[in-house]
Each structure stands twice: as structure tokens, then as C-alpha cells.
Design a protein around this motif. Structure first.
Motif, PDB file in Angstrom:
ATOM      1  N   PHE A  50       0.765  -1.176  -0.019  1.00  0.00           N
ATOM      2  CA  PHE A  50       0.147  -0.097  -0.027  1.00  0.00           C
ATOM      3  C   PHE A  50       1.033   1.153   0.026  1.00  0.00           C
ATOM      4  O   PHE A  50       0.573   2.233  -0.526  1.00  0.00           O
ATOM      5  CB  PHE A  50      -1.033  -0.085   1.239  1.00  0.00           C
ATOM      6  N   LEU A  51       1.839   1.104   0.882  1.00  0.00           N
ATOM      7  CA  LEU A  51       2.781   2.295   0.765  1.00  0.00           C
ATOM      8  C   LEU A  51       3.379   2.694  -0.453  1.00  0.00           C
ATOM      9  O   LEU A  51       3.428   3.656  -0.842  1.00  0.00           O
ATOM     10  CB  LEU A  51       3.952   2.039   2.024  1.00  0.00           C
ATOM     11  N   THR A  52       4.004   1.554  -1.149  1.00  0.00           N
ATOM     12  CA  THR A  52       4.594   2.023  -2.656  1.00  0.00           C
ATOM     13  C   THR A  52       3.516   2.510  -3.462  1.00  0.00           C
ATOM     14  O   THR A  52       3.846   3.400  -4.285  1.00  0.00           O
ATOM     15  CB  THR A  52       5.027   0.749  -2.984  1.00  0.00           C
ATOM     16  N   LEU A  53       2.210   1.914  -3.362  1.00  0.00           N
ATOM     17  CA  LEU A  53       0.908   2.510  -4.160  1.00  0.00           C
ATOM     18  C   LEU A  53       1.006   4.063  -3.743  1.00  0.00           C
ATOM     19  O   LEU A  53       0.984   4.740  -4.801  1.00  0.00           O
ATOM     20  CB  LEU A  53      -0.073   1.722  -3.916  1.00  0.00           C
ATOM     21  N   PHE A  54       0.798   4.472  -2.685  1.00  0.00           N
ATOM     22  CA  PHE A  54       0.874   5.774  -2.308  1.00  0.00           C
ATOM     23  C   PHE A  54       2.042   6.558  -2.738  1.00  0.00           C
ATOM     24  O   PHE A  54       1.819   7.779  -3.206  1.00  0.00           O
ATOM     25  CB  PHE A  54       0.711   5.937  -0.686  1.00  0.00           C
ATOM     26  N   ALA A  55       2.965   6.121  -2.649  1.00  0.00           N
ATOM     27  CA  ALA A  55       4.221   6.719  -3.089  1.00  0.00           C
ATOM     28  C   ALA A  55       4.394   7.266  -4.662  1.00  0.00           C
ATOM     29  O   ALA A  55       4.560   7.995  -5.006  1.00  0.00           O
ATOM     30  CB  ALA A  55       5.596   6.113  -2.741  1.00  0.00           C
ATOM     31  N   VAL A  56       3.797   6.251  -5.609  1.00  0.00           N
ATOM     32  CA  VAL A  56       3.697   6.302  -6.969  1.00  0.00           C
ATOM     33  C   VAL A  56       2.567   7.312  -7.234  1.00  0.00           C
ATOM     34  O   VAL A  56       2.465   8.075  -7.932  1.00  0.00           O
ATOM     35  CB  VAL A  56       3.436   4.977  -7.467  1.00  0.00           C
ATOM     36  N   LEU A  57       1.468   6.971  -6.431  1.00  0.00           N
ATOM     37  CA  LEU A  57       0.202   7.851  -7.020  1.00  0.00           C
ATOM     38  C   LEU A  57       0.227   9.359  -6.457  1.00  0.00           C
ATOM     39  O   LEU A  57      -0.061  10.189  -7.011  1.00  0.00           O
ATOM     40  CB  LEU A  57      -0.926   7.240  -6.747  1.00  0.00           C
ATOM     41  N   LEU A  58       0.905   9.591  -5.171  1.00  0.00           N
ATOM     42  CA  LEU A  58       0.715  10.641  -4.701  1.00  0.00           C
ATOM     43  C   LEU A  58       1.962  11.686  -4.540  1.00  0.00           C
ATOM     44  O   LEU A  58       1.831  12.820  -4.397  1.00  0.00           O
ATOM     45  CB  LEU A  58       0.243  10.567  -3.233  1.00  0.00           C
ATOM     46  N   LEU A  59       3.110  10.710  -4.634  1.00  0.00           N
ATOM     47  CA  LEU A  59       4.355  11.338  -4.439  1.00  0.00           C
ATOM     48  C   LEU A  59       5.025  11.320  -5.787  1.00  0.00           C
ATOM     49  O   LEU A  59       6.034  12.047  -6.149  1.00  0.00           O
ATOM     50  CB  LEU A  59       5.229  10.974  -3.537  1.00  0.00           C
ATOM     51  N   GLY A  60       4.639  10.745  -6.696  1.00  0.00           N
ATOM     52  CA  GLY A  60       5.388  10.719  -8.056  1.00  0.00           C
ATOM     53  C   GLY A  60       6.636   9.773  -8.045  1.00  0.00           C
ATOM     54  O   GLY A  60       7.491  10.049  -8.995  1.00  0.00           O
ATOM     55  N   GLU A  61       6.842   8.877  -7.032  1.00  0.00           N
ATOM     56  CA  GLU A  61       8.009   8.186  -6.888  1.00  0.00           C
ATOM     57  C   GLU A  61       8.053   7.204  -7.941  1.00  0.00           C
ATOM     58  O   GLU A  61       7.108   6.559  -8.216  1.00  0.00           O
ATOM     59  CB  GLU A  61       8.291   7.579  -5.453  1.00  0.00           C
TER      60      GLU A  61
END
Length: 295
Positions: A107-118
């Protein structure tokens, strides 16, 4: 490897060890005390301990820096995660609950990709998946193992990921100790309200000693987790939550006599391989960036 990521990984590993020790202690206490009462007592002890540390460290003078919306929002995420996870933990084996909770990096990686653009490469996604496969092999979930409490534990996992994401949104000017204290205080406040709706029971000395130990572990884990998520890249540091499963296996053996079978040992090997692969991937990426800068 990036020094910040290295520090984040070390602190994440230590935080997970303390979290699992805390989980084991409160699970033992849950046999004699109601959920609301033990969360409140542990939270009160943890808050007092952290308040003493804050006062001694001198960061209390910076209390105004914590007057930002992200601090209480993070604390609220953590409080809801605490209530849901512990409720599930008291009705699930420690290994099952730990494994479900270790899905948070997904979930954290998904948040990072979707919300932080990582950016997360396909290889790193595969390593995270490999680690999750290892978790499943260790736990070996069966149809009767995933009940309503398991679903509640999945909800707690999502809330934990949300808490970790909000940690990165807290301004760097806010001392980590104040963030940790705010979280412990929120858990204590909300669980105190909960106790008004529940019945208190006499507290044996052993239960109080176990909750005191849990409070010390929780205080250390809170602080180390906050530091780890502020130090490194979320998609790099997050997967090292898997290290907590090894601690859970050890405590499961010591406290309940649980011994992993052959499939579980294969799962452990996959978890170790995933962790080493993530480290290798980070080193390769850092070398590539350095070579590109030198060209």
C-alpha cells in the motif's frame, strides 16, 4: 547506498523488532484484561515515558512547531490503526496478524507512486511481491484462518500505510519526539473514552509489568518508525517491515512453542532474498546515478 536510506533501513528494522515485542506482550495481557483497558494503560505509560524524554531532551520548547494539521492527522491514522490491529491480534495467531500487517509496504509503495510521483522499477515491484510471497509461505493461510478479524487486520494495515505516508508530509521542522508524543497521546485519549463504555477489571502485578514493558517497546518503536520514514525513500525503507516477521517467529517459538515447517523456512528464505535484492537494486541505482553525473 544513500546514507539516508541506510539509516532508514536500520531504524525500520529496529522499530519492527520493538513493535513485535510490544504485540507479544499485549497479546499475553489480553487474556486477563479488556482491550480498551490495556490499550489505555499501555498508552498512558507510554505517553508519560515519552513526555519525560521530551522534557529531558529540551525539544519541548519547540512545541509550537507541532501545531500543524499533518501532526494530528497522522496521530489519528495511527490511533485507528492501533485499535483495529490489536482487536484483530487478540483473535488471530501472532504470525498471521504480523504477516497481514507486513503487507503495508504494498500500500505504501502505491501511495508513493500515485501521490508523490516516486518511480519504482519493475524489478523492485517484483522484489516486493517476492517478499509478500514469502510472508504467505510462512503463514500458510487456510480458509479457516482468514475470518472477519483477518479482514479487520487488513484494514489496520491500510491505516498503518496511511500513517507512514502522513509522516512524510509532516514538516521537517517538527521534532520526531513531538510527533511520537502526539501519537501516544492521541491513542491514550481515544482509548480512555473507549474505557467509559467498557468494564474495568483488577490489574494483576504481572499484567502491569507486561504493559510497562510493552509501553517501553512501543515508545521506542514509534520514535524509530517516525525517524525511518523521514530519513529514506518510502519505496526503499518500507519493505524492511518484513524483518518483523523473523522476530515474530522467534517470539512465537519462545512463548508458544511454534516451530516453522519446511514451507515456512522457504518463505523465510524468500524474505531474506527480497531484502538483499532490494539492497542490491538500491546500490545499482546509486552507482548508475553517480556514473551519469560523472559523464
Amino acid at each position: 547506498m544513500n546514507p539516508d536510506n541506510r539509516r532508514g533501513i536500520l531504524m525500520m528494522t529496529a522499530a519492527m523488532a520493538f513493535f513485535i515485542a510490544n504485540d507479544a506482550l499485549v497479546k499475553l495481557v489480553s487474556a486477563t484484561l479488556p482491550t480498551a483497558q490495556l490499550i489505555f494503560v499501555r498508552g498512558l505509560l507510554c505517553t508519560l515515558l515519552l513526555a519525560a524524554v521530551v522534557a529531558r531532551s529540551g525539544v519541548a520548547r519547540q512545541w509550537r512547531s507541532a501545531l500543524t494539521a499533518t501532526v494530528p492527522v497522522r496521530a489519528l491514522f495511527d490511533s485507528m490503526a492501533t485499535f483495529t490491529y490489536l482487536t484483530a491480534l487478540f483473535h488471530l495467531p501472532l504470525g498471521n496478524a504480523t504477516a497481514i500487517n507486513l503487507a503495508a509496504p504494498l500500500f505504501l509503495t502505491l501511495f508513493a507512486v500515485l501521490l508523490l510521483g516516486e518511480r519504482v522499477s519493475a524489478g523492485r515491484w517484483a522484489l516486493i511481491g517476492l517478499g509478500f510471497a514469502g510472508v504467505l509461505l510462512v503463514v500458510q493461510p487456510r480458509a479457516d484462518g482468514f475470518n472477519g478479524y483477518a479482514l479487520l487486520c487488513v484494514g489496520a494495515t491500510l491505516l498503518h500505510a496511511g500513517r507512514d505516508f502522513m509522516t512524510r508530509k509532516v514538516p521537517a521542522s517538527v521534532p520526531s519526539l513531538l510527533i511520537t508524543l502526539s501519537t501516544a497521546g492521541m491513542v491514550t485519549l481515544l482509548s480512555g473514552v473507549w474505557t467509559l463504555l467498557d468494564q474495568w477489571k483488577p490489574m494483576p502485578p504481572l499484567a502491569l509489568a507486561q504493559l510497562t514493558g510493552a509501553a517501553v517497546c512501543l515508545a521506542a518503536a514509534y520514535h524509530l518508525l517516525t525517524l525511518s520514514m523521514r530519513a529514506g525513500d518510502m519505496s526503499v525503507v518500507g519493505p524492511f517491515r518484513y524483518s518483523g516477521l523473523l522476530v515474530a517467529l522467534l517470539l512465537g517459538y519462545v512463548l508458544w512453542g511454534d516451530v516453522p515447517n519446511a514451507l515456512a523456512w522457504v518463505g523465510i528464505a524468500l524474505l531474506v532474498a527480497a531484502g538483499l535484492g532490494m539492497l542490491h537494486s538500491e546500490r545499482a541505482r546509486a552507482r548508475a546515478a553517480l556514473d551519469a553525473a560523472m559523464d
